[in-house]
Design a protein around this motif. Structure first.
Motif, PDB file in Angstrom:
ATOM      1  N   ASP A   1       0.846  -1.189   0.000  1.00 43.01           N
ATOM      2  CA  ASP A   1       0.000   0.000   0.000  1.00 43.01           C
ATOM      3  C   ASP A   1       0.888   1.247   0.000  1.00 43.01           C
ATOM      4  OD1 ASP A   1      -1.623   2.227   0.963  1.00 43.01           O
ATOM      5  OD2 ASP A   1      -3.158   0.726   1.340  1.00 43.01           O
ATOM      6  N   GLU A   2       0.821   2.041  -1.072  1.00 38.83           N
ATOM      7  CA  GLU A   2       1.711   3.194  -1.222  1.00 38.83           C
ATOM      8  C   GLU A   2       1.418   4.278  -0.192  1.00 38.83           C
ATOM      9  OE1 GLU A   2       1.272   4.393  -5.249  1.00 38.83           O
ATOM     10  OE2 GLU A   2       2.586   2.805  -6.020  1.00 38.83           O
ATOM     11  N   SER A   3       0.151   4.517   0.070  1.00 38.76           N
ATOM     12  CA  SER A   3      -0.206   5.521   1.073  1.00 38.76           C
ATOM     13  C   SER A   3       0.294   5.106   2.453  1.00 38.76           C
ATOM     14  CB  SER A   3      -1.717   5.712   1.091  1.00 38.76           C
ATOM     15  OG  SER A   3      -2.104   6.578   2.135  1.00 38.76           O
TER      16      SER A   3
ATOM     17  N   ALA B   1       4.139   5.671   2.691  1.00 39.07           N
ATOM     18  CA  ALA B   1       4.500   7.078   2.862  1.00 39.07           C
ATOM     19  C   ALA B   1       4.233   7.551   4.287  1.00 39.07           C
ATOM     20  CB  ALA B   1       3.729   7.936   1.865  1.00 39.07           C
TER      21      ALA B   1
ATOM     22  N   HIS C   1      11.628   4.614  -5.581  1.00 36.57           N
ATOM     23  CA  HIS C   1      10.195   4.406  -5.817  1.00 36.57           C
ATOM     24  C   HIS C   1       9.671   5.467  -6.781  1.00 36.57           C
ATOM     25  CE1 HIS C   1       5.904   3.783  -5.026  1.00 36.57           C
ATOM     26  NE2 HIS C   1       6.241   2.631  -4.472  1.00 36.57           N
ATOM     27  N   PRO C   2       8.789   5.092  -7.694  1.00 35.16           N
ATOM     28  CA  PRO C   2       8.309   6.075  -8.692  1.00 35.16           C
ATOM     29  C   PRO C   2       7.475   7.210  -8.113  1.00 35.16           C
ATOM     30  CG  PRO C   2       7.122   3.979  -8.876  1.00 35.16           C
ATOM     31  CD  PRO C   2       8.270   3.736  -7.953  1.00 35.16           C
ATOM     32  N   ARG C   3       6.836   7.019  -6.964  1.00 35.18           N
ATOM     33  CA  ARG C   3       5.986   8.070  -6.409  1.00 35.18           C
ATOM     34  C   ARG C   3       6.806   9.068  -5.609  1.00 35.18           C
ATOM     35  NH1 ARG C   3       0.350   6.747  -3.723  1.00 35.18           N
ATOM     36  NH2 ARG C   3       0.576   9.006  -3.552  1.00 35.18           N
ATOM     37  N   ASP C   4       6.591  10.377  -5.883  1.00 37.45           N
ATOM     38  CA  ASP C   4       7.355  11.430  -5.221  1.00 37.45           C
ATOM     39  C   ASP C   4       7.071  11.481  -3.721  1.00 37.45           C
ATOM     40  OD1 ASP C   4       8.463  12.124  -7.613  1.00 37.45           O
ATOM     41  OD2 ASP C   4       7.049  13.762  -8.018  1.00 37.45           O
ATOM     42  N   THR C   5       5.822  11.242  -3.329  1.00 40.22           N
ATOM     43  CA  THR C   5       5.479  11.326  -1.910  1.00 40.22           C
ATOM     44  C   THR C   5       6.236  10.279  -1.094  1.00 40.22           C
ATOM     45  OG1 THR C   5       3.563   9.898  -2.353  1.00 40.22           O
ATOM     46  CG2 THR C   5       3.192  12.281  -2.314  1.00 40.22           C
ATOM     47  N   ILE C   6       6.386   9.094  -1.648  1.00 43.66           N
ATOM     48  CA  ILE C   6       7.124   8.048  -0.942  1.00 43.66           C
ATOM     49  C   ILE C   6       8.604   8.383  -0.904  1.00 43.66           C
ATOM     50  CG2 ILE C   6       7.843   5.626  -1.053  1.00 43.66           C
ATOM     51  CD1 ILE C   6       5.085   4.915  -2.025  1.00 43.66           C
ATOM     52  N   ARG C   7       9.151   8.864  -2.023  1.00 47.60           N
ATOM     53  CA  ARG C   7      10.569   9.221  -2.046  1.00 47.60           C
ATOM     54  C   ARG C   7      10.885  10.313  -1.027  1.00 47.60           C
ATOM     55  NH1 ARG C   7      10.700   9.415  -7.979  1.00 47.60           N
ATOM     56  NH2 ARG C   7      10.921  11.667  -7.753  1.00 47.60           N
TER      57      ARG C   7
ATOM     58  N   GLU D   1      13.469  18.512 -11.578  1.00 48.31           N
ATOM     59  CA  GLU D   1      12.455  17.633 -11.007  1.00 48.31           C
ATOM     60  C   GLU D   1      12.268  17.731  -9.502  1.00 48.31           C
ATOM     61  OE1 GLU D   1      12.622  13.630 -12.257  1.00 48.31           O
ATOM     62  OE2 GLU D   1      13.041  14.090 -14.347  1.00 48.31           O
TER      63      GLU D   1
END
Length: 842
Positions: A426-428, A431, A465-471, A510
């Motif tokens: 789960d990505e959310s 993060a 990870h491709p998602r900015d919020t996770i990075r 970016e």
């Protein structure tokens, strides 16, 4: 009393919990037998009393969490109750008992009346309505009984107020009758039975549901009283006290006074207790702490008590957890444990609770490692059986903002839970867990706990990870973890440099400045050029600057070996070009970090050539042109002083790092040949006389001396550069040592060096000493220093006294009595002290 009162009245209050009419478990309540005697006294038949259960504190008109004890009666008793319990007769007896509450009645009669009314009120809202339909003064009479010395009267009055206040419609009336103040005074009594405390605190618990009434309970004395009840032996008292505190935290204005009263440690102990507390007290403690944690400062205080704030991600998120197959237990951080037995458990327990128990007596584990292992096993077990967050998930189905939900867990479980979440799909959830790890890293113990729990490897893998919020959340967590040198080594060993450098190369297009700052934080800690050299480049008299180059060469040899294990990513031209571009920004914090990394890289000769060819000169020039140094006096007056001080601090750090980098670059001939020495000399001289903090001027002075020495090897003692360095760096630094150092040896060395500079007749040296506030520390040293220090201080102050403008400061510093004492004791330097006295207007 003239009424014909039957000797016994039985009535059946309705069971509002909803039993059917045919139920055999009916509430059986018998009022006291009341009969008229010759002395007009009321006799009490105590055998006729049954005590129904207690009504829990509630906030929804008494329809929730109400528990009533039941007494089984026969069918004939039920018929009798049904036949004799008419509303008219009941109302008559309610009126009688209310009249008996009057102040002119016998205290025992008043006590009996309030207890009877309390038992009557337990029947439900319609019975409370019967009591409350009488004049408002009834509540005042009930509250007045709280002053009674009788335990039974106090319990009955508090119990009746508790039932009445459980209904929203009557809460304001109860508060207006002075119940809050009287109950507070009652609770201050030294000896009070548990039942009285329970009824009294539960009444306040009901009233604290109302925001207006919470304001009347907010006082340090009252909250301290509740904190004391959290340690009461009676569990019901603890639950009620915790419930009030949880309600009080709903008003943000109460947070400060509650924290000052010591609420956080007490509530934290309830959650960390080894002995299982009741669900109610743990729930109320958790709710109170979650409300307090909405303030960042309070959040730190909570985590310092050994608790961790963990996001609730929902039971569904844990379905992606895939437990590892059977293998020999290993520590969460990946450390293998020597296997002594290869036979699996006969009943499969070792597979289910892998790592919870280690039979190998040769394994020596510290407490943090054992806690990490136990926590991992417990959380993985809950995830395997589908029990993790099950209760919280069911409870929150009606909540709209589920993404903001948090819970609080003890350190062992909280750390393991967060590590488990960042391994889910789960990505959310990932993060939020990474952000929670960053927030929890408030001290070394927490950082080590996450390292031992195996968080580092998972976080490093998530950088790409491709998602900015996770990075962003992951980089923030690694930034906080890397503050620990111990954890930093593990982060570096997991190969964090390559993904971080790749991210930094995207700087222009970016990633944001804040993201760049986090990456540079981690890189500067790994590539710290000052790990082996804490001494300053310039550490002595002005004319001894040549020794700086030897120190630099030795340091370069020391860190060259460490660079061999880092890889070639650091020497990539695009990475170096990215760092130079960061130098050209107007953000001092980023400039400082970029200059520090370049200083580390430049030790390698091949990388030095790339740095020199990457327009490094323009980058350094940008750093030395700080906006905060160019502001005029009018701009400074318009700004906030604190903000300007902070800007000067950040500018000084960036300038100091750039000066170190420039000093390293001056060792390379190609750079010296292309450098505009005159331009940089002018920039550094302006910085030296600026208002940046003194500790950041040392490298500026060192770089300035080296720069001028390379352009003119025959420096004279009266060169402008030497004079400026002495006036604006050396003298202020020596005065600071004299004033702030706790070492007598350091003070003596500083004052001897300062005396040498002044006695050699440096231009404006005495004026510089006076303008830097040197008179007061010098006079103080004359009184408490060693003989050599006193003699040197006396010589400096004597030279200062030649200028009449310094006389007022010397007198204000208290020099006269000290000088007289030196003369009277005939110290070796008493003659100079006498001359100084003659110079002063005394």
């Amino acid at each position: 009393m003239a009424l014909n009162i039957p000797t016994r009245l039985k009535f059946k209050p309705p069971n509002f919990l909803g039993p059917s009419k045919t139920s055999k478990n009916l509430i059986h309540v018998e009022l006291f037998s009341v009969q008229k005697s010759k002395t007009n006294s009321i006799s009490r038949n105590t055998n006729a009393l049954y005590f129904p259960g207690l009504v829990r504190a509630c906030s929804d008109d008494g329809q929730r969490e109400i528990f009533v004890a039941k007494k089984t009666s026969s069918a004939s008793d039920v018929d009798t109750l049904r036949d004799e319990s008419s509303s008219s007769s009941s109302d008559g007896y309610v009126a009688l008992f209310i009249r008996m509450l009057g102040l002119d009645n016998d205290p025992q009669d008043r006590e009996q009346a309030v207890v009877s009314l309390w038992k009557y009120s337990l029947g439900g809202k319609q019975y409370v309505d019967n009591i409350m339909k009488y004049p408002p003064g009834t509540l005042n009479l009930i509250v007045n009984l709280l002053k009674s010395g009788s335990t039974s009267a106090c319990e009955g009055a508090a119990g009746l107020l508790r039932v009445i206040s459980s209904f929203n419609v009557y809460r304001d009336l109860v508060a207006e009758s002075g119940a809050i103040e009287e109950i507070t005074a009652l609770l201050r009594r030294s000896s009070l039975s548990s039942d009285v405390k329970d009824q009294s605190i539960c009444t306040l618990w009901n009233l604290s549901v109302d925001e207006k009434l919470r304001e009347r309970m907010t006082s340090s004395e009252f909250i301290s009283l509740l904190v004391k009840f959290l340690e009461d032996e009676d569990l019901k008292v603890k639950e009620a006290a915790g419930g009030i505190l949880a309600n009080l935290t709903l008003s943000k204005s109460n947070h400060t006074i509650m924290v000052e009263a010591g609420v956080i440690p007490k509530l934290a102990n309830l959650l960390k207790a080894d002995v299982e507390e009741s669900k109610i007290i743990r729930k109320e403690a958790r709710n109170a702490l979650l409300e307090l944690a909405k303030d960042e400062y309070n959040k730190i205080l909570i985590m310092e008590e050994g608790l961790v704030l963990v996001p609730l991600v929902g039971a569904e998120a844990y379905k992606s957890f895939r437990p590892s197959l059977y293998s020999w237990p290993s520590l969460p951080d990946g450390t293998e444990i020597e296997q002594t037995s290869k036979a699996p458990s006969k009943y499969g327990a070792s597979e289910l609770l892998l790592g919870l128990n280690i039979d190998n007596k040769n394994v020596d584990l510290d407490e943090i490692k054992m806690n990490a292992m136990v926590g991992r096993t417990q959380q993985q077990f809950l995830a395997r059986i589908g029990a993790i967050e099950l209760e919280d998930d069911n409870k929150s189905k009606s909540e709209s903002s589920s993404s903001e939900r948090l819970t609080i867990l003890p350190l062992v479980d909280g750390v393991a839970r967060l590590v488990l979440i960042i391994g889910l799909e789960d990505e959310s959830a990932i993060a939020r867990a990474a952000g929670a790890i960053a927030d929890a890293c408030i001290n070394e113990h927490m950082r080590i706990s996450f390292k031992e729990a195996g968080a580092i490897k998972n976080l490093v893998q998530l950088i790409n990870h491709p998602r900015d919020t996770i990075r962003l959340a992951v980089i923030r967590a690694l930034d906080k973890l890397s503050i620990s040198n111990n954890v930093l080594q593990t982060i570096e060993a997991e190969g964090v440099l390559h993904p971080l450098i790749n991210l930094l190369k995207q700087y222009k297009s970016e990633i944001s400045h804040s993201f760049t700052g986090l990456i540079l934080n981690i890189l500067t800690r790994i590539l710290d050029p000052n790990r082996e050299m804490k001494s300053k480049f310039y550490d002595g008299p002005v004319n001894e600057s040549e020794k700086g180059s030897d120190v630099t060469r030795n340091f370069a040899a020391a860190i060259t070996s460490s660079m061999r294990t880092i890889g070639r990513d650091l020497f990539d031209s695009s990475f170096i070009s990215c760092l130079v571009d960061i130098l050209k920004t107007q953000i001092p914090d980023l400039q400082r970090k970029a200059a520090s990394i370049l200083e580390f890289i430049i030790v390698n000769e091949s990388s030095a050539e790339k740095i020199i060819s990457s327009e490094i000169e323009s980058g350094l020039e940008t750093v030395f042109h700080q906006k905060s140094l160019q502001a005029n006096e009018y701009d400074i007056e318009d700004e906030e002083p604190e903000r300007h001080i902070l800007e000067l601090e950040e500018a000084g750090q960036a300038i100091s790092a750039a000066s170190r980098l420039l000093t390293r670059l001056l060792d390379y001939d190609p750079f010296r040949q292309t450098l505009s020495s005159h331009n940089f000399t002018k920039l550094l001289r302006n910085i030296l006389v600026s208002n940046i903090p003194l500790q950041y001027k040392d490298w500026v002075a060192s770089c300035l001396i080296k720069l001028t020495s390379l352009s003119n090897h025959n420096l004279e003692s009266e060169s402008p550069i030497n004079i400026e360095v002495t006036l604006y760096e050396t003298i202020p630094r020596l005065i600071e040592k004299i004033e702030s150092s706790f070492s007598s040896e350091v003070q003596e060395a500083a004052v001897l060096e300062l005396n040498r500079i002044v006695s050699e007749g440096f231009l404006d040296s005495t004026r510089a000493v006076a303008s830097q506030g040197g008179i007061f520390p010098l006079v103080k040293l004359m009184e408490s220093g060693s003989d050599r220090a006193v003699e040197a201080s006396l010589a400096i102050v004597y030279n200062l006294s030649m200028d009449g403008e310094n006389h007022a400061a010397i007198l204000a510093a208290g020099a006269v009595p000290i000088l007289k004492k030196i003369v009277l004791l005939e110290k070796p330097y008493w003659v100079r002290a006498l001359r100084l006295l003659r110079n002063l207007p005394t």
